[in-house]
Design a protein around this motif. Structure first.
Motif, PDB file in Angstrom:
ATOM      1  N   GLN A  41      -4.240 -13.313  11.640  1.00  0.00           N
ATOM      2  CA  GLN A  41      -5.146 -12.594  10.742  1.00  0.00           C
ATOM      3  C   GLN A  41      -5.683 -13.602   9.735  1.00  0.00           C
ATOM      4  OE1 GLN A  41      -6.253  -9.147  10.109  1.00  0.00           O
ATOM      5  NE2 GLN A  41      -7.486 -10.490   8.835  1.00  0.00           N
ATOM      6  N   CYS A  42      -7.009 -13.678   9.601  1.00  0.00           N
ATOM      7  CA  CYS A  42      -7.607 -14.581   8.621  1.00  0.00           C
ATOM      8  C   CYS A  42      -7.222 -14.137   7.207  1.00  0.00           C
ATOM      9  CB  CYS A  42      -9.124 -14.588   8.770  1.00  0.00           C
ATOM     10  SG  CYS A  42      -9.852 -12.955   8.502  1.00  0.00           S
ATOM     11  N   HIS A  43      -7.544 -14.988   6.232  1.00  0.00           N
ATOM     12  CA  HIS A  43      -7.191 -14.647   4.834  1.00  0.00           C
ATOM     13  C   HIS A  43      -7.919 -13.399   4.344  1.00  0.00           C
ATOM     14  CE1 HIS A  43     -11.009 -16.175   3.403  1.00  0.00           C
ATOM     15  NE2 HIS A  43     -10.818 -17.262   4.115  1.00  0.00           N
ATOM     16  N   SER A  44      -9.038 -13.063   4.993  1.00  0.00           N
ATOM     17  CA  SER A  44      -9.746 -11.838   4.617  1.00  0.00           C
ATOM     18  C   SER A  44      -9.048 -10.691   5.349  1.00  0.00           C
ATOM     19  CB  SER A  44     -11.218 -11.941   5.011  1.00  0.00           C
ATOM     20  OG  SER A  44     -11.978 -10.993   4.295  1.00  0.00           O
ATOM     21  N   ALA A  45      -7.807 -10.420   4.940  1.00  0.00           N
ATOM     22  CA  ALA A  45      -6.928  -9.483   5.642  1.00  0.00           C
ATOM     23  C   ALA A  45      -7.235  -8.073   5.167  1.00  0.00           C
ATOM     24  CB  ALA A  45      -5.469  -9.838   5.374  1.00  0.00           C
ATOM     25  N   ARG A  46      -8.128  -7.422   5.912  1.00  0.00           N
ATOM     26  CA  ARG A  46      -8.655  -6.134   5.475  1.00  0.00           C
ATOM     27  C   ARG A  46      -7.961  -5.006   6.236  1.00  0.00           C
ATOM     28  NH1 ARG A  46     -14.294  -8.572   7.170  1.00  0.00           N
ATOM     29  NH2 ARG A  46     -12.792  -9.701   8.428  1.00  0.00           N
ATOM     30  N   HIS A  47      -7.211  -4.204   5.564  1.00  0.00           N
ATOM     31  CA  HIS A  47      -6.705  -2.987   6.199  1.00  0.00           C
ATOM     32  C   HIS A  47      -6.472  -1.915   5.150  1.00  0.00           C
ATOM     33  CE1 HIS A  47      -2.492  -4.097   5.128  1.00  0.00           C
ATOM     34  NE2 HIS A  47      -2.897  -5.317   5.393  1.00  0.00           N
ATOM     35  N   ARG A  48      -6.702  -0.677   5.560  1.00  0.00           N
ATOM     36  CA  ARG A  48      -6.588   0.482   4.651  1.00  0.00           C
ATOM     37  C   ARG A  48      -5.997   1.648   5.413  1.00  0.00           C
ATOM     38  NH1 ARG A  48      -7.917  -0.129  -0.934  1.00  0.00           N
ATOM     39  NH2 ARG A  48      -8.517  -2.327  -0.869  1.00  0.00           N
TER      40      ARG A  48
END
Lengths: 281, 182
Positions: A270-277
């Motif tokens: 997972q890249c540093h822009s770890a987007r999850h909600r």
């Protein structure tokens, strides 16, 4: 039997993908700030500063964190006593994705026919949906817009059982070393161990949903995570590969029993822009 | 301290850039990624001209998110350069002088970059919101049917980037990793 309207699922999915693409989670921000303190390389420090500043701009000025707004990966935990009414569940999920990417000015990155014409589907559907049936009457929805650059660095290894723990550590560390600057480090490393080939791959992706920096509740796995993190952060790759101490923010591993002949290991970066909600309906 | 660099690049400017330098780029550059590269190289193979004069120009490997009303562009960070590697030597031979992306290049690209006295820079991946603030104008100039992969011409002011491969054989990815490896 509790009823959940398909329209509520669509609305929730749309909101979650919008939030995820514009606002980095607190866990990721905290991990990045800690990484900034620990990073020794001046260029690496500047990269982390840029990433943190980017998160501020994205949230304050409503610009997506990254132009790659991802494959729409959706995890559903559907209670066996919940009943979806007024529509089909997966149609509702895809409608939510369509709304989020269209109305939210998010980039549509899905192409049909991956091996031939690669024509953009135009609305970022279909979502990649993973469903678990669980006890209860709720529906838990987790969205993970997953960037292509990091996903392309995923690896699956069917190791010999004799390779053991050492083999697992080596396989994961090598995967990160070979990925080098490409998956947008500092990364979060999802590791799936055991099951079958597809089970391991699925566990590795699921492991990314855990809060960044939170160790596995299983002490043996938590210890494995610590060892992999230390070895990965000795690789020297650093933020965006410019050289440095912090190549990964966190390692999240999950395991499952396996066959007597097998030791499957999967890595999902997972890249540093770890987007999850997530949300529970 | 970041160096201010004007685009298009000149021979003199390129000679001053060293692996690891931070730069702020201002001027005109072109955006192309996978599908546009494929089409450009196919056009060259058929003996047809490129949709713009690439001589001396800089390419940014990027596919933006849609521009909301009132903005020139959406989020606009770099994509992984590796996927352009198979097309890059041909474009360098046509006079391409600068490339902005992220991630390691193939040996063939590094050799061709040095041979043609060009430079490869990286922008911070995942910093698309921040980078978009330095883009003041964006126009589609070719291959509009490719959507987020169309060729764009951008006007930029102080776009932040870091030199990866210079004309002296310097390679920040290789040097940085070696320096901090334990």
């Amino acid at each position: 039997m509790r009823e959940i309207k398909a329209g509520a699922v669509t609305g929730a999915i749309s909101n979650l993908f919008n939030q995820a693409n514009y606002e980095l989670g607190e866990d990721v921000l905290t991990a990045l700030k800690k990484a900034r303190q620990e990073e020794e390389s001046p260029l690496g420090q500047e990269v982390i500063d840029t990433i943190l500043k980017n998160a501020d701009i994205a949230s304050n000025e409503r610009i997506p964190l990254c132009q790659d707004c991802g494959v729409a990966v959706v995890f559903l935990e559907l209670g066996q006593d919940a009943h979806i009414v007024d529509g089909d569940l997966y149609t509702a999920v895809n409608e939510g994705v369509r709304q989020a990417y269209d109305e939210g000015y998010l980039r549509k990155s899905m192409v049909a026919r991956p091996f031939s014409e690669r024509i953009n589907t135009g609305d970022n559907t279909p979502a990649v949906i993973h469903t678990d049936i669980v006890p209860g009457d709720r529906l838990k929805i987790t969205v993970l817009p997953k960037g292509g650059g990091a996903e392309n660095m995923a690896r699956l290894g069917m190791l010999l059982p004799s390779a053991g723990r050492r083999g697992v550590v080596e396989f994961v560390v090598n995967a990160v070393d070979e990925a080098w600057s490409k998956p947008c480090p500092p990364v979060i490393i999802g590791v799936g161990i055991g099951g079958t080939a597809e089970k391991a791959a699925s566990l590795a992706k699921h492991a990314l949903l855990r809060k960044v920096g939170e160790p596995s509740p299983d002490s043996e796995i938590a210890d494995l995570e610590r060892e992999i993190l230390e070895k990965v952060n000795n690789l020297g790759i650093g933020p965006m590969g410019y050289g440095g101490r912090i190549t990964a923010l966190s390692v999240h591993a999950e395991s499952f029993p396996t066959h007597i002949t097998s030791l499957p290991v999967a890595v999902n970066l997972q890249c540093h822009s770890a987007r999850h909600r997530e949300i529970v309906l | 301290m970041a160096k201010k660099v004007k685009l298009p690049l000149t021979e003199e400017t390129i000679a001053e850039l060293k692996a690891g330098d931070n730069v702020l780029l201002s001027g005109t550059l072109y955006v192309a990624r996978d599908a546009a590269h494929k089409r450009m190289v196919e056009a060259l193979k058929r003996g047809e001209p490129l949709p713009f004069d690439i001589k001396g120009q800089t390419l940014y490997y990027m596919g933006p998110s849609p521009a909301p009303p009132g903005r020139p562009i959406g989020s606009a960070g770099p994509t992984t350069s590796t996927r352009m590697d198979m097309y890059t030597p041909r474009l360098l031979a046509e006079g391409l002088k600068g490339m902005i992306g992220k991630g390691i290049r193939s040996e063939e690209v590094k050799t061709a970059t040095k041979k043609h006295k060009a430079v490869y820079l990286a922008a911070v991946g995942g910093a698309g919101a921040l980078i978009s603030k330095s883009i003041i104008k964006s126009d589609i100039i070719a291959y509009a049917d490719l959507g987020p992969e169309a060729i764009l011409r951008l006007e930029v002011t102080d776009l932040p980037a870091t030199v990866i491969n210079d004309i002296y054989g310097g390679d920040l990815y290789v040097e940085g990793k070696a320096k901090y490896r334990k």
